[in-house]
Write a protein that holds these residues in place. Structure first.
Motif, short mmCIF file in Angstrom:
data_model
loop_
_atom_site.label_atom_id
_atom_site.label_comp_id
_atom_site.label_asym_id
_atom_site.label_seq_id
_atom_site.Cartn_x
_atom_site.Cartn_y
_atom_site.Cartn_z
N LYS A 205 0.76 -1.72 0.46
CA LYS A 205 0.52 -0.25 0.46
C LYS A 205 0.60 0.55 0.26
O LYS A 205 0.60 1.98 -0.82
CB LYS A 205 -0.99 -0.06 0.99
N SER A 206 1.82 1.51 0.80
CA SER A 206 2.78 2.61 1.03
C SER A 206 3.67 2.68 -0.58
O SER A 206 3.83 4.09 -0.95
CB SER A 206 3.98 2.54 1.88
N ALA A 207 4.05 1.37 -1.22
CA ALA A 207 4.21 2.10 -2.85
C ALA A 207 3.52 2.22 -3.73
O ALA A 207 3.69 3.23 -4.36
CB ALA A 207 5.06 0.82 -3.36
N MET A 208 2.48 1.77 -3.33
CA MET A 208 1.21 2.67 -4.11
C MET A 208 0.77 4.18 -3.74
O MET A 208 1.28 4.62 -4.74
CB MET A 208 0.03 2.16 -3.99
N PHE A 209 1.24 4.76 -2.40
CA PHE A 209 0.66 5.45 -2.25
C PHE A 209 2.31 6.74 -2.53
O PHE A 209 1.61 7.19 -2.61
CB PHE A 209 0.98 5.86 -0.64
N ASN A 210 2.95 5.69 -2.76
CA ASN A 210 4.77 6.67 -3.49
C ASN A 210 4.41 6.94 -4.38
O ASN A 210 4.49 8.53 -5.18
CB ASN A 210 5.05 6.08 -2.98
N ALA A 211 3.80 6.34 -5.35
CA ALA A 211 4.09 5.87 -7.13
C ALA A 211 2.87 7.21 -7.21
O ALA A 211 2.78 7.71 -8.49
CB ALA A 211 3.41 4.85 -7.88
N LEU A 212 1.67 7.14 -6.35
CA LEU A 212 0.87 8.10 -6.89
C LEU A 212 0.32 9.66 -6.41
O LEU A 212 0.14 10.44 -7.03
CB LEU A 212 -0.68 7.44 -6.37
N GLU A 219 8.89 2.41 2.69
CA GLU A 219 8.14 1.22 1.95
C GLU A 219 9.57 -0.43 2.59
O GLU A 219 10.72 0.21 2.29
CB GLU A 219 8.76 1.50 0.14
N LEU A 220 9.13 -0.85 3.39
CA LEU A 220 9.49 -1.23 4.38
C LEU A 220 9.14 -2.60 3.62
O LEU A 220 7.85 -2.59 3.18
CB LEU A 220 9.51 -1.82 5.52
N ASN A 221 9.61 -4.09 3.31
CA ASN A 221 9.22 -5.54 3.60
C ASN A 221 9.01 -5.99 4.79
O ASN A 221 9.77 -6.91 5.06
CB ASN A 221 10.11 -5.97 2.56
N GLN A 222 7.66 -5.10 5.24
CA GLN A 222 7.73 -5.82 6.89
C GLN A 222 6.11 -5.88 7.09
O GLN A 222 5.68 -5.09 6.15
CB GLN A 222 8.61 -5.30 7.66
#
Length: 408
Positions: A205-212, A219-222
């Motif tokens: 979700k945070s990766a999408m948030f940043n991309a949008l 963005e952490l893989n945890q």
């Protein structure tokens, strides 16, 4: 260097269990994220959980004979204090249930005042009925896993002090909640379109948030990297402005105390015009993750909100693994912002009201406002009449009427 602990997982596969392998695999990841090395998993098939020992006492004795040095026994469900005590008596080691593991991870991830208060509240409300004399032996818990947040000294104070602290936290959270509520009411008065990212923890979700939004959220893989809602402006290429909020991730058997404590946070999503359900398309347990989110949406009374599904991590797997009833797209964080936004516009067109208006040259400022506050899909200019014809979609026709000063 963090201390490494040894532990085993004990689980019951009842008639009501959806996918015990998925639950246990997830619990293993949860435990390992707080430095508990899982030496083995032990699943007992039963019609229902044993009221005294969770699993059968004989099953526990068999486990006891398999291991010489265990720091923790981790139970796949939230258990009663008496069950905890009975398991301890057989295995002679500390017992943690699924709720304690999740609460411990939340306490490590909380990095804002609101998040820390919410986690502390959940931990204290979990511990109140389990204080010494009632259940869990706190001297065995010590200051290790399962006690982070409130801290050892607070756990050993009397019930009256803890109840007083719970009341203090609730008052502090009420102040924070009122501030958030004022922001929401202000947005609602302005009829701003709001998207909220929801989904299983670590779905991206945070990766999408940043991309949008071109933000820089971590963005952490945890698991549970995001606990506090983050809201940013969302600008579409046609000039339309909305807002988007990143929310806490869901998980199977999310503890009731956490759902209650984070209700004000989750209300940020409940107040949305659209939910963006981000799903990890590379997960082996995609069906269970989808089901868990759907159940929590029902529980939180958010099931009626229009939802757009983004099957994320298509860079790792671009085959569609699951079909939903909602509008869905395959995406990943490396896509261009415009391409991702195009997926969201389908939700707007499916759920907002279509309008068309003619705008004169003297109303050029109003045209600018229409492009900002509504989703304009077509704009043409008739040179003979010097009139713009605007077509688009709006959250509420009153937005158009207010901008163009039409009679309502």
């Amino acid at each position: 260097m963090n201390t490494q602990y040894n532990g085993v997982i004990v689980a019951v596969n009842t008639d009501d269990t959806h996918d015990i392998k998925s639950e246990v695999a997830e619990l293993k990841v949860l435990a390992e994220s707080i430095n508990i090395k899982i030496l083995g998993t032990h699943i007992q098939n039963r019609h229902e959980i044993d009221k005294r020992y969770y699993v059968g006492s004989g099953f526990l004795e068999e486990i006891s004979e398999m291991y010489e040095d265990l720091d923790y026994v981790i139970v796949n469900d939230e258990i009663k204090a008496s069950q905890n005590r009975n398991i301890e008596s057989v295995l002679d080691t500390s017992v943690l249930d699924r709720t304690q593991i999740i609460l411990d991870i939340f306490s490590l991830r909380a990095d804002t005042k609101a998040g820390q208060l919410q986690v502390e509240l959940a931990q204290l409300e979990y511990l109140v009925p389990r204080l010494r004399g009632q259940g869990i032996n706190l001297s065995r818990l010590g200051g290790g896993i399962g006690t982070r947040g409130p801290g050892e000294t607070k756990l050993e104070t009397d019930r009256r002090h803890i109840n007083r602290r719970i009341k203090e936290i609730k008052n502090e959270l009420k102040t924070i909640e009122n501030t958030r509520k004022n922001y929401r009411e202000n947005r609602n008065r302005k009829k701003v379109t709001k998207f909220s990212l929801i989904g299983y923890t670590n779905a991206g979700k945070s990766a999408m948030f940043n991309a949008l939004t071109e933000a820089n959220t971590k963005e952490l893989n945890q698991l549970f990297a995001t606990l506090d809602p983050k809201t940013r402006k969302l600008e579409f290429q046609n000039g339309f402005n909305a807002i988007i909020t990143d929310t806490v991730g869901f998980i199977q058997k999310l503890p009731t105390t956490l759902v209650e404590s984070f209700k004000s946070t989750l209300e940020e999503a409940a107040d949305s015009d659209f939910l963006i359900h981000v799903i990890d398309n590379h997960s082996d347990h995609i069906d269970e993750h989808y089901r868990t989110v759907q159940e929590l949406l029902k529980e939180l009374d958010m099931f009626h909100i229009p939802t757009i599904v983004l099957f994320n991590k298509s860079d790792l797997n671009n085959e569609l693994n699951y079909i939903t009833n909602e509008t869905y797209f395959l995406v990943n964080k490396f896509m261009e912002k415009e391409e991702l936004l195009n997926n969201l516009k389908e939700g707007i067109k499916d759920n907002y009201e279509f309008y068309t208006r003619n705008i004169t040259m003297n109303e050029i400022n109003e045209l600018y406002e229409l492009k900002q506050d509504t989703y304009v899909t077509n704009l043409t200019f008739n040179e003979d009449d010097e009139i713009y014809t605007v077509e688009g979609y709006t959250k509420d026709i009153s937005i158009i009427q207010e901008i163009l000063k039409e009679k309502q």
